[in-house]
Design a protein around this motif. Structure first.
Motif, short mmCIF file in Angstrom:
data_model
loop_
_atom_site.label_atom_id
_atom_site.label_comp_id
_atom_site.label_asym_id
_atom_site.label_seq_id
_atom_site.Cartn_x
_atom_site.Cartn_y
_atom_site.Cartn_z
N VAL A 272 0.85 -1.20 0.00
CA VAL A 272 0.00 0.00 0.00
C VAL A 272 0.88 1.24 0.00
O VAL A 272 0.65 2.19 -0.76
CB VAL A 272 -0.95 0.00 1.23
N ARG A 273 1.92 1.23 0.84
CA ARG A 273 2.79 2.41 0.95
C ARG A 273 3.57 2.68 -0.32
O ARG A 273 3.94 3.81 -0.60
CB ARG A 273 3.79 2.22 2.11
N GLY A 275 2.43 2.15 -3.36
CA GLY A 275 1.55 2.52 -4.46
C GLY A 275 1.08 1.36 -5.33
O GLY A 275 0.65 1.57 -6.46
N ASP A 277 -1.44 -1.57 -6.63
CA ASP A 277 -2.86 -1.86 -6.66
C ASP A 277 -3.10 -3.26 -6.09
O ASP A 277 -2.16 -4.04 -5.90
CB ASP A 277 -3.36 -1.80 -8.10
N PRO A 309 -8.37 -2.93 1.31
CA PRO A 309 -9.12 -1.68 1.39
C PRO A 309 -8.98 -0.97 2.74
O PRO A 309 -8.80 0.26 2.78
CB PRO A 309 -10.56 -2.12 1.14
N GLU A 312 -5.54 0.68 2.91
CA GLU A 312 -5.49 1.91 2.12
C GLU A 312 -6.12 3.06 2.90
O GLU A 312 -5.60 4.18 2.92
CB GLU A 312 -6.26 1.72 0.80
N GLY A 313 -7.25 2.78 3.52
CA GLY A 313 -7.93 3.82 4.30
C GLY A 313 -7.06 4.34 5.43
O GLY A 313 -7.11 5.51 5.78
N LEU A 316 -3.00 5.52 3.36
CA LEU A 316 -2.92 6.58 2.35
C LEU A 316 -3.53 7.85 2.93
O LEU A 316 -4.61 7.82 3.51
CB LEU A 316 -3.67 6.18 1.07
N PRO A 317 -2.84 8.98 2.78
CA PRO A 317 -3.35 10.22 3.38
C PRO A 317 -4.58 10.77 2.66
O PRO A 317 -4.80 10.45 1.49
CB PRO A 317 -2.16 11.18 3.24
N ARG A 318 -5.35 11.59 3.37
CA ARG A 318 -6.46 12.30 2.73
C ARG A 318 -5.89 13.33 1.77
O ARG A 318 -4.97 14.08 2.10
CB ARG A 318 -7.27 13.06 3.80
N ILE A 319 -6.42 13.36 0.56
CA ILE A 319 -5.93 14.35 -0.42
C ILE A 319 -7.06 15.22 -0.97
O ILE A 319 -6.84 16.05 -1.83
CB ILE A 319 -5.20 13.65 -1.61
N ASP A 320 -8.30 15.01 -0.46
CA ASP A 320 -9.39 15.84 -0.95
C ASP A 320 -9.32 17.22 -0.29
O ASP A 320 -8.76 17.39 0.78
CB ASP A 320 -10.75 15.19 -0.69
N LYS A 321 -9.89 18.17 -1.00
CA LYS A 321 -9.88 19.54 -0.49
C LYS A 321 -11.04 19.69 0.48
O LYS A 321 -12.20 19.57 0.11
CB LYS A 321 -10.01 20.53 -1.64
N ILE B 149 -11.30 11.42 0.00
CA ILE B 149 -10.40 10.82 -0.98
C ILE B 149 -9.04 10.58 -0.32
O ILE B 149 -8.44 11.48 0.25
CB ILE B 149 -10.23 11.71 -2.23
N HIS B 150 -8.62 9.31 -0.34
CA HIS B 150 -7.30 8.94 0.15
C HIS B 150 -6.44 8.59 -1.07
O HIS B 150 -6.93 7.95 -2.00
CB HIS B 150 -7.38 7.71 1.06
N TRP B 154 3.41 8.31 -6.90
CA TRP B 154 4.72 7.66 -6.82
C TRP B 154 5.42 7.79 -8.18
O TRP B 154 4.73 7.92 -9.21
CB TRP B 154 4.56 6.18 -6.49
N ARG B 164 -2.59 6.95 -7.43
CA ARG B 164 -3.59 6.04 -6.86
C ARG B 164 -4.50 6.83 -5.94
O ARG B 164 -4.03 7.67 -5.17
CB ARG B 164 -2.93 4.94 -6.02
N THR B 212 -5.99 3.30 -10.19
CA THR B 212 -4.56 3.44 -10.40
C THR B 212 -4.37 3.87 -11.85
O THR B 212 -4.81 3.17 -12.78
CB THR B 212 -3.80 2.12 -10.13
N THR B 236 -13.14 16.88 -5.36
CA THR B 236 -11.83 17.28 -5.89
C THR B 236 -10.72 16.90 -4.90
O THR B 236 -10.95 16.83 -3.69
CB THR B 236 -11.75 18.80 -6.14
N ALA B 237 -9.56 16.68 -5.46
CA ALA B 237 -8.38 16.36 -4.64
C ALA B 237 -7.15 16.72 -5.45
O ALA B 237 -7.24 16.92 -6.67
CB ALA B 237 -8.37 14.87 -4.30
N SER B 238 -6.01 16.81 -4.77
CA SER B 238 -4.78 17.05 -5.51
C SER B 238 -3.59 16.44 -4.80
O SER B 238 -3.58 16.29 -3.58
CB SER B 238 -4.57 18.55 -5.72
#
Lengths: 322, 244
Positions: A272-273, A275, A277, A309, A312-313, A316-321, B149-150, B154, B164, B212, B236-238
């Motif tokens: 997971v770390r 990247g 799938d 799953p 991943e939760g 993986l960090p939150r990336i949404d705004k 969104i997580h 890479w 991903r 992915t 949205t996310a970035s």
């Protein structure tokens, strides 16, 4: 349309030559008998080996190891197999072997390859941990549906039944032969391990996998590790794993199971770390010491499905705004 | 008797013998040439352990310029899961889909000349992947996490970034009583003002869909993800493209 279909069927049957195909058909339908072959592993203890394979039509779901113990008070079984038909064949074979009636059947945990044969026995002699009884009550119907889908006629007559005797003691004696009952967990929420004090045989249920990759559909890896640590501190002489060959050392199955789940835990986290799938994680190389485990790729891909799953939760960090 | 023959060339015989091959081929590939191509790599696990979340990866790298990529399951009530246009991205797509029964699962890639390459395999699955309620609906917390969104980025191969992400969404199929269809329907990946890839999405994709992709992005560039669902909600996310 019905008439013409009947005519076609009649034509087909009529056109079958009388001899050879009849034997072929007989083979198809009469082959649904489980061969029960107990192998002596200690004084008054036998193991019936399951196939080191996934549950498939060609093995009838008989993939779990079963233990038979001959006590002065009667025959004790550990686990019951995947179906009513298996449970009945097991009962007959065990009683013929020992010359004594089956008086107790322990179910080590909820999974159907161990528990669905229990209908062959009176409910009041079938014992399991209270957590296992609750697990079967909750998940049993789903397991039953899955087993019928995979095995069809092998499952004929198998109903969902619950063990009638919740285990609330730390041991049980049968005419002087004492079995220690250990309530553990990790492969599932309630895993029963049994030590036959007379011979030092540890019956580990699915806490132990030997030369066969561990299955994780209901696993809690941290608790599983604790349970393995506890089993490793026992002064037993040999071990019957839930799957895979008898372990005369009593240690190899514990070490292999622990090594596999340690590797699995670390590798899925790393996947997971980095990247990967789920498909890629399921294709990762299985390192040499663990490649001796039968069904390794199959169980790895199942484990990816069980754990990925949630990992991943968490990883993986939150990336949404926000 | 006077019925007009369809104005298309015949499709190649389906190696999987699927009853739905012709129908899907006609809908998806129309009059373009189609061929089964083993070099189009469709990867899946050997067992559908969870029919609600079956991972599929389609890799068309090394086959020339790819305009579109689709992933579909012939016998699903919603066959198509994703229709992806890698505008400025390596042609790689990994997702998770629902399986409603034993079915062929296929990937297809359209080349610059319009022709389609197809790859696939039968997958055995227990029933109900599309007609059982999502876990978050059963638990009742779907709305609390909707749109979270997580993800991450890479270094990838040949100038591409491996991107991903997982979007929390129930992806309701409409086949569960009293739960209408509700799914993410479009997705786009962009950097600065350049769109790198776009995707159309159906509810055959799993709950909390995971992607992915391999967009072409320079080190330090911001990759923007924008999704849109059937209720008109935007997500949205970035992330920043890493050094390769």
């Amino acid at each position: 349309m019905i008439l013409s279909r009947r005519a076609v069927l009649g034509g087909l049957i009529a056109s079958i030559p009388a001899t050879a195909p009849a034997i072929a058909m007989g083979a198809t339908f009469a082959a649904l008998n489980y061969p029960i072959t107990p192998v002596a592993i200690a004084d008054g203890v036998w193991m019936v080996a399951g196939a080191d394979e996934p549950i498939r039509r060609d093995n009838g779901g008989a993939i779990a190891n079963i233990t038979i113990i001959d006590t002065p008070a009667g025959t004790v079984l550990v686990d019951s197999g995947p179906s009513l038909r298996y449970g009945e064949a097991l009962k007959a074979a065990a009683e013929q072997l020992t010359g004594r009636k089956v008086i107790r059947v322990y179910i080590t945990h909820l999974h159907p390859d161990h528990a669905m044969g229990l209908g062959a026995f009176p409910q009041e002699i079938v014992a399991a941990l209270p957590g296992t009884i609750a697990d079967i009550q909750r998940d049993g119907q789903g397991f039953s549906d899955g087993m019928y889908r995979l095995l069809d006629d092998w499952m004929r007559g198998t109903d969902l039944k619950l063990p009638g005797l919740p285990i609330r003691t730390e041991s049980e004696s049968f005419g002087g032969r004492t079995l220690r009952l250990m309530a553990l967990s990790g492969h599932s929420s309630a895993d029963l391990a049994i030590l036959d004090e007379h011979t030092g045989t540890l019956i580990g249920g699915d806490l132990l996998f030997h030369r066969r990759a561990p299955a994780t559909p209901t696993a809690d890896l941290a608790r599983w590790r604790e349970s393995l640590g506890m089993l490793d501190r026992l002064l037993h002489k040999s071990a019957v794993p839930g799957h895979g060959p008898f372990d005369p050392s009593g240690r190899e199955a514990i070490a292999q199971t622990r090594d596999w789940i340690d590797w699995l835990d670390q590798s899925l986290t790393d996947a997971v770390r980095s990247g990967l799938d789920m498909v890629e994680a399921g294709e990762m190389a299985i390192p040499a010491p663990l490649s001796v485990m039968a069904a390794g790729r199959y169980e790895l891909q199942r484990s990816v499905s069980h754990f990925y799953p949630a990992l991943e939760g968490r990883l993986l960090p939150r990336i949404d705004k926000v | 008797m006077t019925q007009q023959a369809p104005s298309v060339t015949a499709y190649p015989v389906d190696p999987l013998g699927s009853p739905m091959w012709e129908a899907h081929a006609r809908t998806l590939f129309e009059d373009h040439p189609v061929r089964f191509e083993p070099a189009l790599k469709l990867s899946m696990p050997q067992i559908a352990e969870d029919q609600h979340r079956f991972p599929v990866a389609l890799d068309a790298r090394g086959l020339g310029e790819v305009k579109r990529m689709v992933i579909f399951a012939d016998l699903n009530p919603i066959p198509l899961a994703a229709d992806y246009r890698p505008l400025a991205a390596a042609p790689y797509l990994a997702i998770r889909i629902k399986l409603d029964q034993r079915t062929p699962v296929r990937g297809a890639a359209q080349l610059a000349d319009g022709s389609w390459l197809v790859s696939g395999a039968w997958v055995d699955a227990a029933g109900g992947g599309c007609s059982a309620p999502p876990v978050s609906r059963v638990r009742g917390d779907w709305a609390q996490h909707l749109g979270e969104i997580h993800g991450g980025a890479w270094p990838g191969d040949a100038g591409a970034t491996r991107l991903r992400f997982v979007i929390r969404h129930p992806m309701d199929t409409g086949f569960v009583a009293n739960i209408p269809t509700y799914n993410i329907e479009t997705l786009s990946i962009s950097s600065a003002d350049k769109v790198l890839g776009t995707m159309e999405i159906w509810a055959a994709m799993s709950e909390d869909p995971a992607f992915t992709l391999m967009p072409m992005a320079a080190t330090g560039a911001t990759l923007s993800i924008a999704a849109h669902d059937t209720n008109g909600r935007d997500y949205t996310a970035s992330v920043t493209a890493p050094a390769s």
